[in-house]
Design an enzyme around this catalytic site. Structure first.
Site, mmCIF file in Angstrom:
data_model
loop_
_atom_site.group_PDB
_atom_site.id
_atom_site.type_symbol
_atom_site.label_atom_id
_atom_site.label_comp_id
_atom_site.label_asym_id
_atom_site.label_seq_id
_atom_site.Cartn_x
_atom_site.Cartn_y
_atom_site.Cartn_z
ATOM 1 N N GLY A 54 17.056 -3.632 34.179
ATOM 2 C CA GLY A 54 16.736 -4.936 34.737
ATOM 3 C C GLY A 54 15.246 -5.190 34.713
ATOM 4 N N CYS A 55 14.792 -6.122 35.538
ATOM 5 C CA CYS A 55 13.380 -6.500 35.574
ATOM 6 C C CYS A 55 12.497 -5.266 35.707
ATOM 7 C CB CYS A 55 13.122 -7.455 36.732
ATOM 8 S SG CYS A 55 11.398 -7.940 36.899
#
Length: 216
Positions: A54-55
């Site tokens: 993810g981020c």
């Protein structure tokens, strides 16, 4: 839609952006650990791990706090376009996932421990997304750098996958590939240690809430 695709579909080599031959930005010292960010030649005895979860801002923040981690960086891995920019990766036309590269001392923290943390701090069942973040750049990935890392990654993926299945929480979609094949391009300086520079910045930790089984 992007040329008939969605942001959750990987581009073909024909659709991918061309990128550039060299990295157009310079990176200096790690803001927190005071070690080189672009540690291409790691100190003797150290290992490298590369994860997509993810981020990358939140992932890097978690890992730079782990004892035994010598340096961290964020970048782009598993795609087609050489030396992409953040905007290009966000377009869905490079094929990369946002990744964190960890240089660590295996005498202090094992690769297995880093993998267990990896599974606990994101949701590996979501495919091309993490929470509200949707797109190929948010897919789950482990890019191993040694045969031993590969075996550990596959073994622990099965253990955690069995636990998620027991709880009926879905199948793991984590991509496991050699780091050399996946490639890794350092992100721009503004993204390195982003949450040290911006303490109130965005964090996405769409985890399952399931701890790694203690018996593994």
């Amino acid at each position: 839609m992007l040329f008939g695709r969605t942001k959750s579909q990987l581009p073909t080599p024909e659709d991918a952006l061309p990128g550039r031959e060299q990295q157009p930005w310079r990176l200096g010292q790690h803001l927190v650990l005071k070690t080189p960010v672009q540690a291409e030649e790691v100190p003797e005895g150290m290992e490298v791990a590369v994860f997509g979860l993810g981020c990358f801002w939140g992932a890097e923040e978690i890992y730079w706090q782990v004892d035994g981690v010598w340096s961290t960086s964020v970048g782009y891995a598993g795609g087609i376009t050489p030396h992409p920019t953040y905007e290009e990766v966000c377009s869905g036309r490079t094929g990369h996932t946002e990744a964190v590269r960890i240089v660590f001392d295996p005498k202090v923290v094992s690769f297995a421990d880093l993998v267990k943390k990896f599974f606990e701090i994101h949701d590996p069942t979501q495919g091309m997304r993490q929470g509200n973040d949707v797109g190929t750049q948010y897919r789950s990935a482990i890019y191993f750098t040694t045969p031993e890392q590969e075996q550990t990654a596959r073994d622990l993926t099965k253990v955690y996958g069995d636990e998620l299945a027991r709880r009926q929480l879905g199948d793991i979609t984590t991509e496991i590939r050699p780091a050399e094949e996946a490639g890794y391009y350092f992100a721009e300086d503004a993204h390195q240690q982003y949450l040290a520079k911006n303490p109130f910045g965005y964090r996405c930790h769409a985890n399952t809430g399931v701890r790694f089984p203690a018996t593994a």
